[in-house]
Design an enzyme around this catalytic site. Structure first.
Site, PDB file in Angstrom:
ATOM      1  N   CYS A   1     -39.778 -77.822 -18.674  1.00 49.19           N
ATOM      2  CA  CYS A   1     -40.031 -76.832 -19.733  1.00 49.19           C
ATOM      3  C   CYS A   1     -41.299 -77.117 -20.531  1.00 49.19           C
ATOM      4  O   CYS A   1     -41.696 -76.301 -21.370  1.00 49.19           O
ATOM      5  CB  CYS A   1     -38.815 -76.733 -20.634  1.00 49.19           C
ATOM      6  SG  CYS A   1     -37.319 -76.380 -19.712  1.00 49.19           S
TER       7      CYS A   1
ATOM      8  N   HIS B   1     -41.492 -72.900 -26.333  1.00 49.25           N
ATOM      9  CA  HIS B   1     -40.633 -72.745 -25.156  1.00 49.25           C
ATOM     10  C   HIS B   1     -39.323 -72.100 -25.600  1.00 49.25           C
ATOM     11  O   HIS B   1     -38.740 -72.479 -26.617  1.00 49.25           O
ATOM     12  CB  HIS B   1     -40.386 -74.108 -24.515  1.00 49.25           C
ATOM     13  CG  HIS B   1     -39.247 -74.093 -23.538  1.00 49.25           C
ATOM     14  ND1 HIS B   1     -39.184 -73.185 -22.508  1.00 49.25           N
ATOM     15  CD2 HIS B   1     -38.108 -74.849 -23.453  1.00 49.25           C
ATOM     16  CE1 HIS B   1     -38.072 -73.386 -21.826  1.00 49.25           C
ATOM     17  NE2 HIS B   1     -37.403 -74.373 -22.383  1.00 49.25           N
TER      18      HIS B   1
ATOM     19  N   ASN C   1     -33.565 -69.061 -20.774  1.00 48.46           N
ATOM     20  CA  ASN C   1     -34.543 -70.142 -20.649  1.00 48.46           C
ATOM     21  C   ASN C   1     -35.145 -70.104 -19.241  1.00 48.46           C
ATOM     22  O   ASN C   1     -34.444 -70.364 -18.262  1.00 48.46           O
ATOM     23  CB  ASN C   1     -33.808 -71.468 -20.900  1.00 48.46           C
ATOM     24  CG  ASN C   1     -34.689 -72.688 -20.740  1.00 48.46           C
ATOM     25  OD1 ASN C   1     -35.769 -72.610 -20.166  1.00 48.46           O
ATOM     26  ND2 ASN C   1     -34.217 -73.821 -21.225  1.00 48.46           N
TER      27      ASN C   1
HETATM   28  O1  UT7 Z   1     -35.253 -76.155 -21.820  1.00 43.45           O
HETATM   29  C1  UT7 Z   1     -35.054 -77.354 -22.490  1.00 43.45           C
HETATM   30  C2  UT7 Z   1     -33.731 -77.905 -22.218  1.00 43.45           C
HETATM   31  N1  UT7 Z   1     -32.577 -77.264 -22.770  1.00 43.45           N
HETATM   32  C3  UT7 Z   1     -32.329 -77.059 -24.079  1.00 43.45           C
HETATM   33  O2  UT7 Z   1     -33.156 -77.062 -24.927  1.00 43.45           O
HETATM   34  C4  UT7 Z   1     -30.887 -76.827 -24.468  1.00 43.45           C
HETATM   35  C5  UT7 Z   1     -30.517 -77.671 -25.662  1.00 43.45           C
HETATM   36  N2  UT7 Z   1     -29.113 -77.583 -26.006  1.00 43.45           N
HETATM   37  C6  UT7 Z   1     -28.493 -76.437 -26.411  1.00 43.45           C
HETATM   38  O3  UT7 Z   1     -29.103 -75.382 -26.457  1.00 43.45           O
HETATM   39  C7  UT7 Z   1     -27.074 -76.514 -26.877  1.00 43.45           C
HETATM   40  O4  UT7 Z   1     -26.688 -77.862 -26.969  1.00 43.45           O
HETATM   41  C8  UT7 Z   1     -26.072 -75.756 -25.937  1.00 43.45           C
HETATM   42  C9  UT7 Z   1     -26.278 -74.284 -26.084  1.00 43.45           C
HETATM   43  C10 UT7 Z   1     -26.254 -76.183 -24.501  1.00 43.45           C
HETATM   44  C11 UT7 Z   1     -24.647 -76.057 -26.368  1.00 43.45           C
HETATM   45  O5  UT7 Z   1     -24.437 -75.695 -27.717  1.00 43.45           O
HETATM   46  P1  UT7 Z   1     -23.769 -76.716 -28.742  1.00 43.45           P
HETATM   47  O6  UT7 Z   1     -23.671 -76.031 -30.007  1.00 43.45           O
HETATM   48  O7  UT7 Z   1     -24.557 -78.000 -28.690  1.00 43.45           O
HETATM   49  O8  UT7 Z   1     -22.327 -76.891 -28.121  1.00 43.45           O
HETATM   50  P2  UT7 Z   1     -21.588 -78.252 -27.716  1.00 43.45           P
HETATM   51  O9  UT7 Z   1     -22.117 -78.783 -26.427  1.00 43.45           O
HETATM   52  O10 UT7 Z   1     -21.546 -79.157 -28.894  1.00 43.45           O
HETATM   53  O11 UT7 Z   1     -20.129 -77.711 -27.478  1.00 43.45           O
HETATM   54  C12 UT7 Z   1     -19.308 -77.217 -28.558  1.00 43.45           C
HETATM   55  C13 UT7 Z   1     -18.017 -76.690 -27.987  1.00 43.45           C
HETATM   56  C14 UT7 Z   1     -17.327 -77.644 -27.017  1.00 43.45           C
HETATM   57  O12 UT7 Z   1     -15.933 -77.502 -27.175  1.00 43.45           O
HETATM   58  P3  UT7 Z   1     -15.083 -78.554 -28.041  1.00 43.45           P
HETATM   59  O13 UT7 Z   1     -15.315 -79.871 -27.383  1.00 43.45           O
HETATM   60  O14 UT7 Z   1     -15.643 -78.470 -29.434  1.00 43.45           O
HETATM   61  O15 UT7 Z   1     -13.708 -78.041 -27.928  1.00 43.45           O
HETATM   62  C15 UT7 Z   1     -17.736 -77.125 -25.661  1.00 43.45           C
HETATM   63  O16 UT7 Z   1     -16.788 -77.443 -24.667  1.00 43.45           O
HETATM   64  O17 UT7 Z   1     -18.302 -75.510 -27.241  1.00 43.45           O
HETATM   65  C16 UT7 Z   1     -17.758 -75.645 -25.929  1.00 43.45           C
HETATM   66  N3  UT7 Z   1     -18.632 -74.917 -25.030  1.00 43.45           N
HETATM   67  C17 UT7 Z   1     -18.476 -73.603 -24.792  1.00 43.45           C
HETATM   68  N4  UT7 Z   1     -17.577 -72.705 -25.249  1.00 43.45           N
HETATM   69  C18 UT7 Z   1     -17.699 -71.436 -24.831  1.00 43.45           C
HETATM   70  C19 UT7 Z   1     -19.692 -75.364 -24.320  1.00 43.45           C
HETATM   71  N5  UT7 Z   1     -20.234 -74.365 -23.616  1.00 43.45           N
HETATM   72  C20 UT7 Z   1     -19.498 -73.270 -23.902  1.00 43.45           C
HETATM   73  C21 UT7 Z   1     -19.567 -71.934 -23.476  1.00 43.45           C
HETATM   74  N6  UT7 Z   1     -18.663 -71.048 -23.957  1.00 43.45           N
HETATM   75  N7  UT7 Z   1     -20.508 -71.486 -22.627  1.00 43.45           N
END
Ligand code: UT7
Length: 321
Positions: free
Chosen positions: A111, A247, A277
């Protein structure tokens, strides 16, 4: 002597996948995806390839610039999703465009790829080595996406963006570029080429895997640092910057960067709602949209900033037109 972008182009597949279609595959919802990422839709290849999208974006950029394919002396393609390992995507683009006088190579910096392709082109142009360069970011990330993993499959999309750069009079701004291989495990993909070999079809390691929170924290800390550093290094003030073209990974990352830089969010254009993305294509697609809808005007100072797998990140200042 410096390098000036004199034409842009982009291509996105016509097939649009919305969040509800993803919610039919994995346990997620339109609300969750929009709230946590800002993404509403993404374009997904149906027959297109990394090469075909790169070519279409490049043709549009050449048309926009008035440069003929034979005049291009260097083609750099940034991609992590080339169709094949050999030949490189840039050589395939050269063949398709008839850019017979170009030297061609690919770059792999995920990225951050478009920022690094821009910097590389700038170095060649400022150094007087080439006068006309074509830079392209093209990604078929849907081939590398694990469509069973809700934490990643919601994020990515396919597409390509291109820019034609010419040598010209002006200031050559110094870039800021950084890498931290020690943190590389935060975002990995073992597949070397696509389609993923059938033997590995069920192995999650052969698709993109990400520690989302780690990448998020890295991005919101390192991107503002890189932006501040690139401004300091070039003696440019924040007031002089019209646009921060980041990005397009997550709207919450863009918002957090704006806040940390104490700059209004209006200076941070976004199109991730539509594209998701698209890795090294994202900045190029956004620049092209902004050029076409008239937001980019000659003389504006713009910061571009990328971040992602490697880990890699960086920022550059440019003067438009
Ligand atoms: O291109 C450069 C590389 N990529 C990035 O820049 C991405 C960087 N990271 C992110 O954008 C975010 O971390 C994500 C969008 C990937 C995830 O969002 P988050 O707010 O960090 O969520 P999390 O991983 O902390 O997960 C929170 C909760 C979890 O459930 P519990 O453990 O709290 O019960 C996950 O299992 O959300 C759950 N979860 C989802 N729920 C519904 C994770 N993915 C999903 C989903 N739908 N798609």
């Amino acid at each position: 002597m410096t390098g000036i972008i004199c034409g842009t182009g982009s291509y996105a597949p016509s097939y649009v996948m919305d969040n509800n279609e993803i919610a039919a595959m994995v346990d997620t919802s339109d609300e969750w995806i929009k709230e946590r990422t800002g993404v509403a839709t993404r374009h997904i290849i149906k027959g297109e390839t990394t090469v075909s999208m790169a070519c279409e974006a490049a043709r549009r950029a050449l048309l926009d610039s008035g440069v003929r394919a034979e005049e291009v002396e260097l083609i750099i393609v940034s991609t992590i999703s080339s169709n094949v390992i050999l030949p490189c995507t840039a050589c395939e683009v050269q063949r398709e465009l008839g850019a017979e006088n170009a030297t061609c190579f690919d770059m792999s910096a995920a990225c951050s790829g478009f920022v690094l392709a821009y910097n590389t082109a700038l170095a060649y142009l400022s150094g007087g080595i080439y006068r006309t360069v074509l830079i392209i970011g093209s990604e078929s990330l849907s081939n590398l996406t694990n469509w069973k993993d809700r934490s990643t499959c919601i994020l990515f999309g396919d597409g390509a963006g291109a820019a034609v750069m010419k040598a010209g009079e002006g200031r050559a701004y110094l870039p800021v570029t950084c890498s931290d291989g020690g943190k590389g495990k935060a975002l990995t993909c073992l597949s070397r080429h696509t389609p993923v070999e059938s033997a590995h079809m069920n192995d999650p390691e052969y698709y993109m895997q990400m520690d989302g929170q780690a990448v998020f924290k890295f991005a919101v800390k390192k991107v503002p640092e890189a932006v501040n550093e690139v401004l300091r290094k070039n003696h440019v003030s924040k007031e002089e910057i019209t646009w921060y073209v980041l990005h397009q990974a997550n709207s919450r990352i863009v918002e957090s960067v704006a806040k940390r830089l104490e700059e209004p969010i209006e200076k941070f254009p976004m199109n991730l709602q539509e594209y998701g993305n698209t890795s090294s294509a994202s900045i190029a697609i956004l620049l092209d949209e902004m050029k076409r809808d008239g937001r980019l005007k000659n003389g504006q100072k713009i910061v571009i900033a990328g971040f992602g797998a490697g880990l890699t990140w960086g920022a550059s200042v440019m003067e438009w037109g």
